[in-house]
Design a protein around this motif. Structure first.
Motif, short mmCIF file in Angstrom:
data_model
loop_
_atom_site.label_atom_id
_atom_site.label_comp_id
_atom_site.label_asym_id
_atom_site.label_seq_id
_atom_site.Cartn_x
_atom_site.Cartn_y
_atom_site.Cartn_z
N GLU B 91 -10.53 -177.90 -6.13
CA GLU B 91 -9.39 -176.73 -6.24
C GLU B 91 -7.82 -177.34 -6.45
O GLU B 91 -7.24 -176.89 -6.70
CB GLU B 91 -9.73 -175.68 -5.20
N ARG B 269 -14.28 -171.71 -9.76
CA ARG B 269 -14.50 -172.38 -10.35
C ARG B 269 -15.91 -172.19 -11.38
O ARG B 269 -16.29 -172.21 -11.82
CB ARG B 269 -15.91 -173.60 -10.02
N ASP B 342 -17.71 -178.31 -20.22
CA ASP B 342 -18.66 -178.50 -18.97
C ASP B 342 -18.41 -180.09 -18.46
O ASP B 342 -18.74 -180.52 -17.51
CB ASP B 342 -19.86 -178.80 -19.38
N SER B 344 -15.36 -181.46 -18.19
CA SER B 344 -14.22 -182.56 -17.24
C SER B 344 -14.94 -181.66 -16.02
O SER B 344 -15.19 -179.91 -16.12
CB SER B 344 -13.36 -181.80 -17.57
N ARG B 345 -15.28 -182.03 -14.31
CA ARG B 345 -15.52 -181.01 -13.36
C ARG B 345 -13.91 -180.56 -12.82
O ARG B 345 -14.03 -180.07 -12.26
CB ARG B 345 -16.00 -182.58 -13.18
#
Lengths: 302, 350
Positions: B91, B269, B342, B344-345
């Motif tokens: 975060e 997320r 998806d 990039s985390r």
């Protein structure tokens, strides 16, 4: 020379690659077969005079083979396009198969009937919405579940909910629904006030910080429930302090008053931007703290 | 000759090769270090690794001790303790998103005023919800639906039959419903939620996972029928804001605080966690905090709300958001999830 009997003997008793034996019967997979069953009279290979109906792109064709062309496989089957209309198609069949065996004519008409019915049904079905099954690659499914697990751990849900509820309680949205021992609550309030005073000074120096804090509030107050609670801050605590021994009725009255108050203020704020009202709210909080202070002293004076 | 102190004794062979391969050790650049992975003897190699690990551990402990000591000292002296290091979380390191809502955004408020949820959210219309299923409903579906009915006040359930979804939408519009929820079942489990706002409201398709019914929750409570209070957390971007308001429009806007029901939609997320609680607030917690809040070491009482979970809990993930009612072929999609998003985390959209 064409010996149907010989052909039939051979393919029936030895091997026919179009034959499919299932528990319900013996079927023929030959596309030119009229009935679809492996029979002496239905086998297209063992009958030198034969006819079928076949379909191509929802148009029906009558196929005929005669013994005169038995030696030319390329031109063996003669094709006639059948009209769309069912009765007219029957008429065409009659015309072409005039002197043919009755059994064959009958079977062909039966086949025509069945195929027209199927055509109607397929077209009706195509108009309806069918659910389409989409597949997701296994990799994606696993990835999602892994990320979900980690997200659950990262979001300490119970804590988050508790803090949110606590915030609302402190803002006074609940009025005095909850009974809590007052001393402790006031103590907590004092500490909060001290912290708030510290924060106040900073705020006066750097007004930009206001925006940041307002932003946090924006996150918290995604729900409009809070808007009802806006103007209650000052009045809410007033009531709390005064109603130590509150009766139920008194509570209700006071609550009602509070409610009216809320509505009144809400109307006055309709014109403003929500953002501005948030800024105002910030100011209100500060004022309220000071009031709290004043009220405290008054109380102790009693 | 001075040898650099080697980490491992190595075999005889190793030593020889080292000596041969070594240039003059004066040149600082070309210092041949023996990596532990180059030692062929497994026993020896394991020992070297263990030693390395131990050394690292010892170093780390020293660091921690030093830090604690410094902090304690600073406190005793009354100064500011040194800045506490904040660990990097996903975060924290989230990719900066330009669609994050800012409190001073004029456009945002104009949009909010003009969007489809306004009548409901301004209390002009009370929400009325119609719940239905896909064509084949089995096993957990009906249980889930009955629980949904208890969560969302003013909701009705109709069996699906074989009606087209568009026809159902028209029917619902005629009967003055404000939203339509379709629970989709796959492999005998509810796995997708289609929420359609009416009239001409947006259509949101969610993937449902991790459903826990009320009877499967330990110490569950039974919900009352008071209007619930909503908590919407972490809906930061414009898209998230829209989805948050969408959820809001399912519930009536006059929460009955006496009923003490909380319904939470928490976004983390891009996963939206749904929880349903009954709460009561105690002020039991006495904890000693040696915080820098002035009153040191004194037992401070904290008010802590206690929650009892009731009702279902599940996770939602937004798959598509479409402008207008359900129309997959001709509709205008505001947001569609594609696998390439998806990659990039650290990138989230809600």
């Amino acid at each position: 020379m064409q010996h149907d009997e010989v052909i039939w003997q051979v393919i029936r008793h030895k091997h026919c690659s179009y034959m499919a034996k299932i528990e319900t019967g013996i079927f023929c997979r030959n596309p030119y077969n009229v009935t679809g069953i492996c029979n002496r009279s239905s086998c297209p290979l063992a009958n030198s005079r034969y006819a079928t109906i076949r379909e191509h792109e929802s148009v029906f064709y009558l196929y005929m083979k005669t013994i005169e062309r038995a030696h030319m496989p390329k031109n063996l089957w003669e094709r006639v396009k059948l009209p769309r209309n069912y009765e007219k198609a029957l008429g065409t069949i009659d015309k072409h198969l005039l002197y043919w065996p009755k059994l064959l004519q009958h079977k062909i008409k039966q086949r025509l009937t069945k195929m027209t019915q199927m055509r109607i049904r397929m077209r009706k079905l195509a108009l309806k919405t069918r659910e389409k099954i989409m597949t997701t690659p296994r990799r994606d499914k696993k990835r999602e579940s892994r990320r979900e697990e980690k997200a659950i751990k990262a979001a300490v849900l119970d804590k988050a909910i508790e803090t949110e509820l606590l915030e609302r309680l402190k803002k006074g949205i609940y009025g005095d629904i909850y009974n809590y021992p007052e001393l402790e609550w006031n103590k907590v309030l004092d500490e909060e006030k001290q912290v708030a005073e510290g924060v106040e000074e900073q705020e006066e120096e750097e007004p930009e910080i206001e925006y940041v804090e307002g932003y946090e509030e924006l996150e918290e107050e995604e729900d409009m429930e809070d808007f009802s609670g806006f103007p209650s801050n000052g009045s809410g605590f007033d009531d709390d302090d005064e109603l130590d021994s509150g009766d139920e009725e008194e509570d209700d009255d006071v609550e009602e008053q509070v409610v009216i108050h809320k509505k009144g203020n809400r109307d006055s704020r309709k014109a403003d931007d929500v953002g501005k009202s948030k800024k105002k709210k910030r100011v209100v909080v500060e004022v309220e703290q000071e009031d709290g202070d004043v009220r405290q002293t008054l109380k102790t004076a009693h | 000759m001075g040898f650099k102190r080697k980490k491992g004794d190595g075999d005889g062979e190793e030593m020889e090769s080292e000596v041969r391969g070594r240039p003059s050790f004066n040149t600082a650049e070309r210092r041949n270090v023996i990596l532990p992975s180059m030692i062929k003897n497994k026993d020896k190699r394991a020992k070297v690794y263990a030693k390395q690990k131990h050394e690292k551990k010892v170093e780390k402990q020293k660091k921690i001790k030093a830090r604690d000591a410094a902090e304690k000292q600073a406190l005793e002296l009354g100064e500011e303790p040194p800045q506490k290091m904040v660990p990097k979380t996903i975060e924290n390191t989230r990719e900066a998103d330009e669609t994050v809502c800012r409190p001073d955004d004029e456009e945002l408020f104009a949009d909010i005023d003009a969007d489809e949820f306004n009548p409901v959210l301004r209390r002009e219309v009370t929400p009325k919800v119609l719940i239905t299923t896909c064509r084949f409903n089995s096993t957990r579906g009906p249980a889930f639906i009955s629980e949904l009915q208890s969560v969302i006040p003013n909701s009705d359930y109709r069996k699906r039959g074989t009606y087209d979804l568009k026809k159902i939408v028209e029917y619902a519009k005629k009967k003055d419903y404000t939203s339509l929820i379709v629970v989709h079942t796959n492999r005998r489990e509810p796995d997708a939620l289609l929420i359609i706002g009416l009239p001409n409201g947006p259509t949101a398709h969610f993937k449902l996972s991790n459903l826990v019914l009320r009877k499967d929750i330990k110490n569950h409570g039974n919900p009352t029928s008071h209007e619930p209070e909503l908590v919407l957390n972490n809906f930061t971007t414009r898209l998230g804001n829209r989805v948050g308001r969408f959820f809001q429009s399912l519930f009536p806007q006059e929460p009955n605080f006496r009923g003490r029901r909380v319904v939470t939609f928490h976004n983390q997320r891009d996963f939206i966690f749904f929880r349903h609680h009954r709460r009561y607030i105690f002020d039991v917690k006495e904890d000693k905090q040696s915080g820098a809040k002035g009153k040191d070491g004194v037992a401070k009482e904290r008010v802590k709300p206690r929650l009892q979970e009731c009702g279902p809990s599940f996770t939602l993930k937004l798959v598509t958001l479409q402008h207008g009612t359900f129309d997959t072929k001709g509709g205008e999609f505001e947001w569609v999830h594609k696998p390439e998003m998806d990659t990039s985390r650290r990138r989230f959209f809600l």
